[in-house]
Each structure stands twice: as C-alpha cells, then as structure tokens.
Enzyme design. Structure first.
Site, PDB file in Angstrom:
ATOM      1  N   CYS A   1       0.856  -1.181   0.000  1.00  0.00           N
ATOM      2  CA  CYS A   1       0.000   0.000   0.000  1.00  0.00           C
ATOM      3  C   CYS A   1       0.896   1.235   0.000  1.00  0.00           C
ATOM      4  CB  CYS A   1      -0.903  -0.003   1.234  1.00  0.00           C
ATOM      5  SG  CYS A   1       0.019   0.074   2.786  1.00  0.00           S
TER       6      CYS A   1
ATOM      7  N   GLU B   1       0.574  -0.702  16.275  1.00  0.00           N
ATOM      8  CA  GLU B   1      -0.269   0.463  15.980  1.00  0.00           C
ATOM      9  C   GLU B   1      -1.123   0.838  17.190  1.00  0.00           C
ATOM     10  OE1 GLU B   1      -4.016   1.739  13.196  1.00  0.00           O
ATOM     11  OE2 GLU B   1      -2.652   0.223  12.372  1.00  0.00           O
TER      12      GLU B   1
END
Length: 314
Positions: free
Chosen positions: A18, A132
C-alpha cells in the site's frame, strides 16, 4: 513434470504494497542514502521478513528500543506509529530521527488528541499488543482510552461517562468484524461520537473486498504475508468465512502441497506489506507442479500516494 494438472490462479487486485508501506520503505532507503549506513530502525519498518532482510543488507539495523541506538546515528520510526514518548526521548538525546508512521495512522493519532481535548473517553477497537495500538494509546494520557477487541467486550464495558464517549479503530482490522462492533457500540451508547471518516484504511478495505470478489470461484486461497501482519491475517479470515480454505504463507517455500491438493482454481493475494516479487515466486512454484493459467481479477484501482518527509527530499 509431465502431465501437469491444469490450475487456474485468480490473482487478487489490489494486493501487496500500500502507499504507507511503500513510503516507509522509501524512507529507510533515502535515509541510508542521506546519512550512510548504519541507519537504525525502531521495530520492523513493516511486517514482512523479506523486506526487513533486504533493508538490513543495505545497512539498516533493526532494534526494539531507542536506547539501542548510538548517539551519533539516525533512527527511523516504523510505519505503525510510536507513542509520543519515543520522539520525545529522541529529542532529549538530540538524535536525528525520521518518522515513517503511515499518514493514515497519524490521522487516527490526531483524532485521538482532539477527542481527549474535548473531554471525551475513547473506546479504541483493535488488537492488544499490536504496534499500531501501542502507538495510538501512547498519544493520550493513561486511562483516557479503553481497548475493545471483540463484540463481547461491548456488553461488559464500564465507562466513566456515557454522554462523553467516542470510538476510533486500528487501521488494519476486519471490515465486517469492526462494523459489527461499531453497531454494538452505537446500540449501547447512542450518543457515542464516530470518526469523521472510517479509520480502517483504504488498502485494508480494498484488499478484503478483492478477496471477497474472487473467493466464491476458488477451491483454496493463498495469502502472502507475515504471521504478525494484521491486515494479512484478516485476508485469510475473509476467505475462510466465505467457506474457502485459506493459508497464510510468507514465501513459496511455505506452501503445504498436501493441503493444497489438486484444486481447479485457487486465489492468490498478498498483504499490504508483502512485495510483488513474492507473488511471482509463488506463481513460479505453482507452475512447477501445475499447468497454470494466471488471471488478474481487478477490483479497485489504487492511486493513493503519500509525500515523503521534507528532511529526506529537500
């Protein structure tokens, strides 16, 4: 091998890197060009062993904590984001650092800070221990955010003030699971503040949708990705829920040929941190055993790009 059985391979699109992963890898490469080796990287820059090993060969040194970085060398923070305490510690030591946090993760960090300033308690949907999640919790005061991992957690929640709640999510979750948890939160807390736009990133959503598009035609699904890659694990789950047996593999050498058997059609995809070279490697391995016909199953074109840090391109 003669008389190879025919095999149709439906290759999901989009798949693989990505924009955030591409940017993070470029940041390490540019830092090596700018500062020379070694450049230190706190944690895996992205969750892919092949990528990490290639960067290590170029001169990147991967460490767990900042205190492993010498005073005179630069350090890069991974794409998953870091708690506020990490750049603060780097500044206190006058370290040169470059933040490779994905801009979509940074967006969640900014939302969290704004919600805390508004006096809201945040319910954060994510997986405990994921980098994260650790990075996002590190943006706000201790106790200002509660982790929600499953829909069952919603019923058991005890919150300080039901009138001042908001929710945010990790960017790499299952779209379907998250939607169910969000529905449960809204049902229990009707006044809960939702994000202005969905936190699950475009790449995660698109890759899951691409798997859903091809899975009904497949007998088996191979997902290329690391076992600690959240978005890759979710791709295998998506296929399994449709009823297609799926396996997460890091490389072609991980294919379990007995499990694969002799299918007529298999699906092939790659998580957002898996390079295209590994897709080719798997296709080549399949071609050694089967008479392969490759089909790219286009779903959603991706044109997202992110700017590189000014200090590396100035």
């Amino acid at each position: 091998m003669l008389n190879r059985a025919p095999l149709r391979v439906l290759i999901a699109a989009p798949r693989g890197f990505c924009a955030g992963v591409d940017r993070a890898i470029q940041i390490v490469e540019l830092a090596l060009e700018r500062f020379g080796a070694p450049v230190y990287v706190r944690h895996e820059i992205v969750h892919n062993r092949f990528v990490v090993e290639r960067l290590r060969d170029l001169g990147a040194v991967f460490v767990d904590e900042l205190d492993e970085v010498p005073d005179d060398r630069p350090v890069v923070f991974s794409a998953h984001g870091v708690p506020k305490s990490v750049p603060a510690a780097a500044q206190s030591r006058a370290l040169t650092y470059v933040d490779a946090t994905c801009p979509l993760v940074s967006k969640v960090h900014r939302q969290a800070q704004r919600l805390i300033e508004e006096g809201r308690h945040i319910l954060f949907i994510g997986h405990a221990g994921h980098p994260e999640v650790i990075g996002t919790f590190g943006q706000v005061p201790h106790g200002a955010m509660t982790l929600i991992e499953t829909i069952d957690h919603v019923a058991d929640l005890s919150v300080p003030d039901e009138a001042n709640l908001a929710f945010l999510t990790q960017t790499t979750l299952s779209v379907d699971d998250t939607a169910a948890i969000v529905d449960a939160l809204k049902a229990r807390f009707p006044s809960i503040r939702a994000p202005r736009s969905e936190d699950i990133c475009y790449a995660t959503s698109n890759r899951q949708a691409a798997v859903k598009a091809i899975a009904p035609e497949c007998d088996r699904m191979l997902v290329i990705g690391a076992p600690n890659s959240s978005n890759s694990l979710r791709l295998a789950e998506v296929a399994e829920r449709i009823g297609v047996p799926a396996r997460l593999i890091e490389r072609a050498s991980d294919i379990d040929w007995d499990w694969l058997g002799e299918p007529r059609t298999i699906g092939l995809t790659a998580g957002a941190s898996a390079p295209e070279v590994l897709v080719r490697e798997v296709l080549d391995a399949l071609s050694e055993r089967f008479d392969v016909t490759e089909e790219i199953a286009d779903h959603t074109p991706e044109r997202m790009t992110f700017k590189l840090p000014r200090e590396l391109v100035a």
